[in-house]
Structure formats: C-alpha cells, structure tokens
Design a protein around this motif. Structure first.
Motif, PDB file in Angstrom:
ATOM      1  N   THR B   2       0.833  -1.191   0.000  1.00 39.76           N
ATOM      2  CA  THR B   2       0.000   0.000   0.000  1.00 39.76           C
ATOM      3  C   THR B   2       0.870   1.243   0.000  1.00 39.76           C
ATOM      4  O   THR B   2       0.588   2.205  -0.707  1.00 39.76           O
ATOM      5  CB  THR B   2      -0.907  -0.004   1.242  1.00 39.76           C
ATOM      6  OG1 THR B   2      -1.604  -1.212   1.258  1.00 39.76           O
ATOM      7  CG2 THR B   2      -1.891   1.140   1.187  1.00 39.76           C
ATOM      8  N   ARG B   5       2.273   1.936  -3.391  1.00 43.27           N
ATOM      9  CA  ARG B   5       1.243   2.516  -4.266  1.00 43.27           C
ATOM     10  C   ARG B   5       1.034   3.993  -3.945  1.00 43.27           C
ATOM     11  O   ARG B   5       0.913   4.829  -4.832  1.00 43.27           O
ATOM     12  CB  ARG B   5      -0.083   1.783  -4.061  1.00 43.27           C
ATOM     13  CG  ARG B   5      -0.175   0.525  -4.883  1.00 43.27           C
ATOM     14  CD  ARG B   5      -1.563  -0.043  -4.763  1.00 43.27           C
ATOM     15  NE  ARG B   5      -1.590  -1.423  -5.183  1.00 43.27           N
ATOM     16  CZ  ARG B   5      -2.569  -2.246  -4.928  1.00 43.27           C
ATOM     17  NH1 ARG B   5      -3.591  -1.846  -4.226  1.00 43.27           N
ATOM     18  NH2 ARG B   5      -2.546  -3.482  -5.355  1.00 43.27           N
ATOM     19  N   LEU B   6       1.003   4.292  -2.649  1.00 44.85           N
ATOM     20  CA  LEU B   6       0.817   5.688  -2.255  1.00 44.85           C
ATOM     21  C   LEU B   6       1.959   6.556  -2.766  1.00 44.85           C
ATOM     22  O   LEU B   6       1.736   7.646  -3.282  1.00 44.85           O
ATOM     23  CB  LEU B   6       0.747   5.789  -0.728  1.00 44.85           C
ATOM     24  CG  LEU B   6      -0.628   5.587  -0.098  1.00 44.85           C
ATOM     25  CD1 LEU B   6      -0.517   5.613   1.415  1.00 44.85           C
ATOM     26  CD2 LEU B   6      -1.599   6.657  -0.554  1.00 44.85           C
ATOM     27  N   MET B   9       1.571   7.133  -6.371  1.00 45.75           N
ATOM     28  CA  MET B   9       0.512   8.114  -6.626  1.00 45.75           C
ATOM     29  C   MET B   9       1.018   9.527  -6.386  1.00 45.75           C
ATOM     30  O   MET B   9       0.745  10.449  -7.150  1.00 45.75           O
ATOM     31  CB  MET B   9      -0.693   7.853  -5.710  1.00 45.75           C
ATOM     32  CG  MET B   9      -1.592   6.728  -6.201  1.00 45.75           C
ATOM     33  SD  MET B   9      -2.796   6.274  -4.948  1.00 45.75           S
ATOM     34  CE  MET B   9      -3.657   7.800  -4.717  1.00 45.75           C
ATOM     35  N   VAL B  10       1.793   9.700  -5.294  1.00 41.75           N
ATOM     36  CA  VAL B  10       2.332  11.019  -4.962  1.00 41.75           C
ATOM     37  C   VAL B  10       3.247  11.505  -6.076  1.00 41.75           C
ATOM     38  O   VAL B  10       3.134  12.640  -6.554  1.00 41.75           O
ATOM     39  CB  VAL B  10       3.098  10.948  -3.618  1.00 41.75           C
ATOM     40  CG1 VAL B  10       3.997  12.162  -3.442  1.00 41.75           C
ATOM     41  CG2 VAL B  10       2.118  10.863  -2.466  1.00 41.75           C
ATOM     42  N   LEU B  13       1.269  12.481  -9.067  1.00 41.15           N
ATOM     43  CA  LEU B  13       0.567  13.757  -8.870  1.00 41.15           C
ATOM     44  C   LEU B  13       1.493  14.945  -9.073  1.00 41.15           C
ATOM     45  O   LEU B  13       1.128  15.937  -9.701  1.00 41.15           O
ATOM     46  CB  LEU B  13       0.002  13.806  -7.446  1.00 41.15           C
ATOM     47  CG  LEU B  13      -1.393  13.255  -7.276  1.00 41.15           C
ATOM     48  CD1 LEU B  13      -1.715  13.132  -5.804  1.00 41.15           C
ATOM     49  CD2 LEU B  13      -2.406  14.155  -7.955  1.00 41.15           C
ATOM     50  N   VAL B  14       2.721  14.827  -8.531  1.00 36.97           N
ATOM     51  CA  VAL B  14       3.676  15.934  -8.665  1.00 36.97           C
ATOM     52  C   VAL B  14       3.997  16.162 -10.138  1.00 36.97           C
ATOM     53  O   VAL B  14       4.017  17.302 -10.624  1.00 36.97           O
ATOM     54  CB  VAL B  14       4.959  15.657  -7.855  1.00 36.97           C
ATOM     55  CG1 VAL B  14       6.028  16.691  -8.172  1.00 36.97           C
ATOM     56  CG2 VAL B  14       4.660  15.671  -6.366  1.00 36.97           C
ATOM     57  N   SER B  17       0.978  17.704 -11.863  1.00 39.68           N
ATOM     58  CA  SER B  17       0.823  19.112 -11.488  1.00 39.68           C
ATOM     59  C   SER B  17       1.870  19.976 -12.163  1.00 39.68           C
ATOM     60  O   SER B  17       1.584  21.093 -12.568  1.00 39.68           O
ATOM     61  CB  SER B  17       0.943  19.339  -9.981  1.00 39.68           C
ATOM     62  OG  SER B  17       0.708  18.215  -9.277  1.00 39.68           O
ATOM     63  N   ALA B  18       3.098  19.448 -12.251  1.00 38.46           N
ATOM     64  CA  ALA B  18       4.157  20.221 -12.912  1.00 38.46           C
ATOM     65  C   ALA B  18       3.805  20.455 -14.377  1.00 38.46           C
ATOM     66  O   ALA B  18       3.988  21.538 -14.914  1.00 38.46           O
ATOM     67  CB  ALA B  18       5.483  19.491 -12.800  1.00 38.46           C
TER      68      ALA B  18
END
Lengths: 234, 160
Positions: B2, B5-6, B9-10, B13-14, B17-18
C-alpha cells in the motif's frame, strides 16, 4: 507546514486522538480490521498534500521547480481537492472494511475537525463578522467586536462528535448511519457558520451543501437497507 | 504494498501538477517605479484604506502568497493595493508581476535598498503586509505569508 498552523494541527490531532481513546474501551472498532489512527492521519496528510498541489497548480506554481512551496499550507490548499483526496485515500486504506471503518472513525473525525477550528485560539484567528453579542470580542487594537465564528464551529462539531459517539454506543444504528450523520454534521456546521465567516471568495459553500446532501442520502440508504434486512428475516 | 502505491501516486501527482503549471508568455509589464518612504507614506495617508504588500522576485513564499493578494484586490476595489518590491532587479520584478500578479489590480513601486519596510515599522524580511485605515493609520502589520482568512479579516477592519 508553517509554524502558525501547527497549533491548529496539534489541536486537531488531539481531538481525534481523545475521541478514539474515549471510544476504544466501548468497543468502537470491534471487528474492524483497520487501524483508525493510522488510516485517519495518513488520509488527512495525503489529502492536504493533494490540496496543496492543486492550489499551487491553480496559482501557476510548478511543484517540480518550487518543491519547497508544497509545505506553505498557509498560503492555500484547495478544500475540494483535499476533501476528495482524503476520502479516496481512506477508502483505499480501508477498502475491505470501508463502511465499518467509516462508522468507527466518524466521531473522531468530527472531534478532529472541532480541534482544527479551536486551534484558532493561540493565533487569535477565531473572529468573523461584526457582532454586539456579549461574548463577541475584537481584534487587538480594534473597537469592532466580532463573532468568534471558529469557536462556534468547534463547539458545534464537538457536540456532534459526542452525541454521535453516544448514539453509536446506545442506539445501535444501522451500518453506514454514523458516517452519514458525521457528513451531515460536518457540512451542516460549516454551512450554518459560513455567513459569519469573512472570506475573499465566499468559501466552498457548494461542497458543504454536497456533504449534507450526501450524508442525508447515506442515512436514508442505511435505514432502508436495515428495513429490507429485517423484512427478509421476518 | 500500500505504501509503495501511495508513493507512486504522490510522484505521479507531482509530475501531473508540474505539467499543468504554465509560465507566462508575451511582453513583460513595466518594472516597479522607484519610491521613497515619504512618498509612500503620502500615498497611504489618503482618504481610502490601503494595503502595502512587500514582495521580491527571489522570495519563494511571495509566489504562494500572490494569488491571495490578487484575489483581495478583486474583492475589495475600494481599497488601494500597493506592491512594494524590495532588493530586486527590474527585469526579475517585471517577470514576477507577469507570472504571479498579472491579474491583480494594484500599483507596484520599487525599493532597491529595502529600507522602506523598516522605516514603516516592519523588518527586512519578506513578505510583509501593512494594513492602513483611511488617513494612513497602521491597523495591522502581518509578518510572513498571509493566509486568506487573515487577509479577509483585516480588509474588513480597514474597509468600512
């Protein structure tokens, strides 16, 4: 995170922890395989991270070129993105036992939110619109007395948390009902207090209204499911 | 598993977003106009409340604060918003305005030496935000990045 928000974060974690501790000996999470403390904190931290990234992107700040900006929580997080990400991560962490875990954590989540609002006290950031009520007070150096709106929210959420915890223990609500009531309370308290809060953009009122509607629908569904189960047995 | 996976995902996301963050294009606005302490004091001593936001292009927190300042200029048109750019180069300051304060309804002035905020009662650090009532009475001085509720609360104090 900036130091000025640490007090609010500490109050919030304290509220969350106290409610978990209060409920633990009363069999709050009996049969629930999820560690509520870990799942709750991980979800909120991940939610704040996503909310901050969203706010940065909205402001045109590149998180790869300015990674240190991510910790400037004070300069803004996207409330909607934070809430959605928090729920998503909590669902991911407790996917095998989602509804039971949501019911178990519901009063503690409300207590954590109450703590967050009460965390305005050390930084004197509790005040909202003008008021002449006896308990209204003024900002330092000002003659204008104001509603301590964040304390109203803290009080409302704390009362909701305690009532929900007692109802869970004594009322034997159907599965899903406590989590639904928590959604209604969290959104409802913010909706009621929002007119007394001063903001630049009016606040995410739609999000709070959606929380109340979603919680209400969940409550109806959980009682409907309970009735169907009892009819099947009968 | 887990946790892996987190983390994935982080990281994802970065990167996303960039990719979504864009830099401005086109001609740069004019650089901030040079100003003295006395001139700035005369500006804030007028009949309208005013806010002086001290910033610099090299100040990373100023970038995060800029959207709050821009939103405040839009929500409080009766308040005069002044940007005081300190210890900066003209080109860098103009680029900062284009990237982060293009939609803010405010006038920018420059203070190469960075002395004015100290003369007004502040410090040499940035960002700083001064809130002045009508007539130029200093109501509140905020050190560091200002958050949206604090900005809104003190605007409500001076704009009445």
């Amino acid at each position: 995170m900036e130091f000025t928000l640490l007090a609010a974060a500490a109050f919030s974690v304290a509220g969350f922890w106290l409610m978990l501790r209060w409920e633990a000996p009363r069999g709050n999470a009996a049969g629930c395989a999820v560690d509520l403390w870990d799942a709750g904190l991980t979800s909120v931290i991940a939610g704040l991270f996503v909310g901050r990234l969203t706010a940065m992107v909205t402001a045109g700040i590149n998180p790869l070129t300015d990674p240190l900006q991510i910790i400037l929580i004070r300069s803004g997080v996207s409330t909607t993105a934070t809430v959605v990400a928090t729920f998503a991560v909590f669902a991911l962490l407790s996917r095998r036992d989602l509804i039971a875990a949501a019911d178990a954590i519901a009063p503690s989540a409300l207590a954590g939110l109450a703590g967050w609002h009460a965390g305005c006290l050390p930084t004197n950031a509790c005040l909202g619109t003008e008021s002449t009520l006896p308990w209204a007070w003024a900002l330092p150096g000002s003659m204008i007395t104001r509603h301590p709106v964040e304390l109203y929210a803290a009080l409302g959420l704390a009362v909701a948390a305690v009532v929900l915890a007692i109802w869970k223990q004594r009322g034997r609500p159907p599965i899903g009902a406590p989590a639904s009531v928590a959604l209604v309370a969290a959104g409802g308290v913010r909706l009621i207090t929002e007119p007394m809060r001063i903001s630049l953009d009016g606040g995410p009122v739609l999000l709070y209204a959606a929380s109340v509607v979603l919680g209400g629908a969940g409550l109806v569904a959980s009682y409907g499911a309970k009735r169907r189960r009892s009819m099947t047995r009968g | 598993m887990t946790m892996r996976r987190l983390l994935l995902m982080v990281a994802g996301l970065v990167v996303v977003s960039a990719a979504c963050s864009t830099a401005p294009s086109g001609p740069l606005p004019d650089p901030p106009l040079p100003i003295t302490t006395a001139e700035l004091e005369a500006i804030v001593a007028t009949d309208s409340p005013s806010v002086v936001n001290v910033w610099a292009s090299w100040c990373l927190p100023c970038r995060s604060e800029a959207p709050i300042v821009a939103a405040a200029t839009r929500s409080h048109p009766d308040v005069e918003f002044i940007g005081l750019n300190v210890k900066d180069r003209d080109g860098d300051a103009a680029a900062f305005i284009a990237e982060f304060l293009a939609d803010a309804d405010m006038t920018h002035y420059g203070d190469r030496g960075g002395r004015i905020p100290i003369d007004l009662g502040g410090t040499s650090g940035v960002p700083l935000t001064f809130f002045y009532a009508e007539g130029g009475e200093l109501v509140y001085l905020h050190f560091g990045v200002i958050d949206e509720p604090t900005m809104a609360r003190y605007l409500d104090e001076i704009d009445r």
